[in-house]
Design an enzyme around this catalytic site. Structure first.
Site, PDB file in Angstrom:
ATOM      1  N   PRO A   2       0.565  -1.227  -0.009  1.00 28.88           N
ATOM      2  CA  PRO A   2       0.032   0.086  -0.285  1.00 28.88           C
ATOM      3  C   PRO A   2       0.706   1.341  -0.361  1.00 28.88           C
ATOM      4  O   PRO A   2       1.711   1.498   1.076  1.00 28.88           O
ATOM      5  CB  PRO A   2      -0.427  -0.192   1.071  1.00 28.88           C
ATOM      6  CG  PRO A   2       0.406  -1.182   1.670  1.00 28.88           C
ATOM      7  CD  PRO A   2       1.152  -1.598   1.626  1.00 28.88           C
ATOM      8  N   GLU A   3       0.042   2.320  -1.348  1.00 27.98           N
ATOM      9  CA  GLU A   3       1.092   3.456  -1.151  1.00 27.98           C
ATOM     10  C   GLU A   3      -0.576   4.432  -0.985  1.00 27.98           C
ATOM     11  O   GLU A   3      -1.572   4.111  -0.303  1.00 27.98           O
ATOM     12  CB  GLU A   3       1.617   3.565  -2.124  1.00 27.98           C
ATOM     13  CG  GLU A   3       3.318   3.345  -2.177  1.00 27.98           C
ATOM     14  CD  GLU A   3       4.174   2.923  -3.480  1.00 27.98           C
ATOM     15  OE1 GLU A   3       4.254   4.558  -3.622  1.00 27.98           O
ATOM     16  OE2 GLU A   3       3.820   2.973  -4.221  1.00 27.98           O
ATOM     17  N   HIS A  91      -2.146 -15.604   7.983  1.00 25.86           N
ATOM     18  CA  HIS A  91      -1.246 -14.482   8.055  1.00 25.86           C
ATOM     19  C   HIS A  91      -2.601 -13.452   8.483  1.00 25.86           C
ATOM     20  O   HIS A  91      -2.656 -12.110   8.305  1.00 25.86           O
ATOM     21  CB  HIS A  91      -0.914 -13.699   7.205  1.00 25.86           C
ATOM     22  CG  HIS A  91      -0.268 -14.808   6.648  1.00 25.86           C
ATOM     23  ND1 HIS A  91       1.264 -15.001   7.017  1.00 25.86           N
ATOM     24  CD2 HIS A  91       0.250 -15.362   5.430  1.00 25.86           C
ATOM     25  CE1 HIS A  91       2.000 -15.861   6.684  1.00 25.86           C
ATOM     26  NE2 HIS A  91       1.212 -16.202   5.574  1.00 25.86           N
ATOM     27  N   ARG A 110       3.791 -10.153   6.195  1.00 26.95           N
ATOM     28  CA  ARG A 110       4.904  -9.727   6.467  1.00 26.95           C
ATOM     29  C   ARG A 110       5.177  -9.158   8.147  1.00 26.95           C
ATOM     30  O   ARG A 110       6.215  -9.147   8.439  1.00 26.95           O
ATOM     31  CB  ARG A 110       5.467  -8.892   5.490  1.00 26.95           C
ATOM     32  CG  ARG A 110       6.062  -9.622   4.523  1.00 26.95           C
ATOM     33  CD  ARG A 110       6.321  -8.583   3.514  1.00 26.95           C
ATOM     34  NE  ARG A 110       8.156  -8.506   3.611  1.00 26.95           N
ATOM     35  CZ  ARG A 110       9.078  -7.207   2.999  1.00 26.95           C
ATOM     36  NH1 ARG A 110       8.592  -6.822   1.910  1.00 26.95           N
ATOM     37  NH2 ARG A 110      10.377  -7.074   2.938  1.00 26.95           N
ATOM     38  N   ARG A 152      20.242  20.621   0.103  1.00 29.38           N
ATOM     39  CA  ARG A 152      20.502  18.947   0.123  1.00 29.38           C
ATOM     40  C   ARG A 152      20.833  18.786  -0.267  1.00 29.38           C
ATOM     41  O   ARG A 152      20.376  19.130  -2.027  1.00 29.38           O
ATOM     42  CB  ARG A 152      18.499  18.575   1.078  1.00 29.38           C
ATOM     43  CG  ARG A 152      18.639  19.437   2.111  1.00 29.38           C
ATOM     44  CD  ARG A 152      16.712  19.057   2.599  1.00 29.38           C
ATOM     45  NE  ARG A 152      17.214  17.834   2.992  1.00 29.38           N
ATOM     46  CZ  ARG A 152      16.256  16.942   3.912  1.00 29.38           C
ATOM     47  NH1 ARG A 152      15.002  17.377   4.022  1.00 29.38           N
ATOM     48  NH2 ARG A 152      16.428  15.393   4.235  1.00 29.38           N
TER      49      ARG A 152
END
Length: 271
Positions: A2-3, A91, A110, A152
DNA sequence: ATGCGGACCTGTTAGC
DNA sequence: TGCTAACAGGTCCGCA
């Protein structure tokens, strides 16, 4: 998995099933997520009614009478709504059960996902308080990126994937946005002009909005609550396309590693 | 202060 | 076929 688009797709999918519903029970089959699930979470959640389901970055926020449940899907997490009992798989770590019989099931192979409870404003929570702006909000624009990046030396891809810069942009959409904007992922963030950041900010918004319209990106296993995958995968121009022809100039796309993540780009179109 | 690598975890795939 | 290594959508932490 997921983003931002996938988390938002999840939010929109589950909201109608749980808004206004009262939690009767929490079933924790495995509490070993990124942080251990609090032992007393079941007692806290029992009797709470979901008032609002919001999103901040990739965090889902379930607001209830006494506080807010902060949920993160990590790398492989997903949520499903079940209307009848389904035997939990290996899971399927957590079920949130509601008075109307609905079950919200959290699956995460995970175990990088997390659940936190807070009684205060969740935006003040340690995990959320330093987050940068929402990419689709008006306060995220090219000028912001330009100002923030001065001095940066970090690669621009790492810069835009840093949730303190802007939230919600993971590896897929970082690659896609930089391609859309014609910016080489390794370019120093501080050496990019205001004009190019204007373009990048616009392209980030466009890529995310388009992914959202398509229900997110499914690489392996992401599905929304209806069990349908996200269709943005078909729109990916560079992600996971090393060696294939650039859709603009037809030259081969390249893959490098940046900050431990695979990065895909067109050496001709991105400078 | 910034920026990097390592860590957390399991499943899948590529390569020998 | 079977073993091993590398890699995967995230992000926190500690060190230079």
């Amino acid at each position: 998995m997921p983003e931002l688009p996938e988390v938002e797709t999840t939010r929109i999918g589950i909201a109608p099933h749980i808004l206004g519903e009262t939690i009767t029970r929490l079933v924790v089959r495995d509490a070993r997520l990124r942080w251990p699930v609090a032992r007393n979470l079941g007692r806290i959640l029992r009797g709470q009614q979901i008032r609002r389901l919001a999103r901040r970055g990739k965090y889902l926020l379930a607001f209830m009478q006494d506080g807010c449940l902060i949920l993160h899907l990590g790398m492989s997490g997903s949520l499903r709504v079940l209307q009848q009992a389904v035997e939990p798989g290996k899971h399927d770590h957590i079920d949130i059960l509601f008075a109307n019989g609905t079950c919200l099931r959290f699956t995460d192979p995970r175990r990088f996902g997390s659940l936190h409870w807070t009684r205060q404003d969740p935006l003040r929570h340690e995990l959320l308080r330093y987050l940068g702006p929402e990419p689709l909000d008006n306060d995220f624009d090219g000028e912001y990126l330009y100002q923030r990046s001065r001095g940066r030396k970090q690669a621009v891809k790492n810069f835009i994937m840093d949730s303190r810069t802007v939230v919600g942009i993971g590896n897929i959409y970082a690659n896609e946005s930089l391609f859309a904007a014609g910016i080489h992922p390794q370019r120093h963030a501080g050496h990019i002009s205001r004009a190019r950041y204007e373009r990048l900010a616009r392209d980030i918004k466009q890529v995310l909005r388009q992914a959202l319209r398509k229900g997110g990106t499914t690489l392996r296993d992401f599905v929304n609550v209806d069990g349908r995958p996200g269709y943005f995968r078909h729109e990916l121009k560079v992600y996971d396309r090393a060696g294939q022809d650039c859709s603009v100039c037809a030259r081969p796309l390249r893959q490098i590693r940046l900050g431990q993540r695979s990065s895909f780009y067109c050496p001709h179109c991105q400078r």
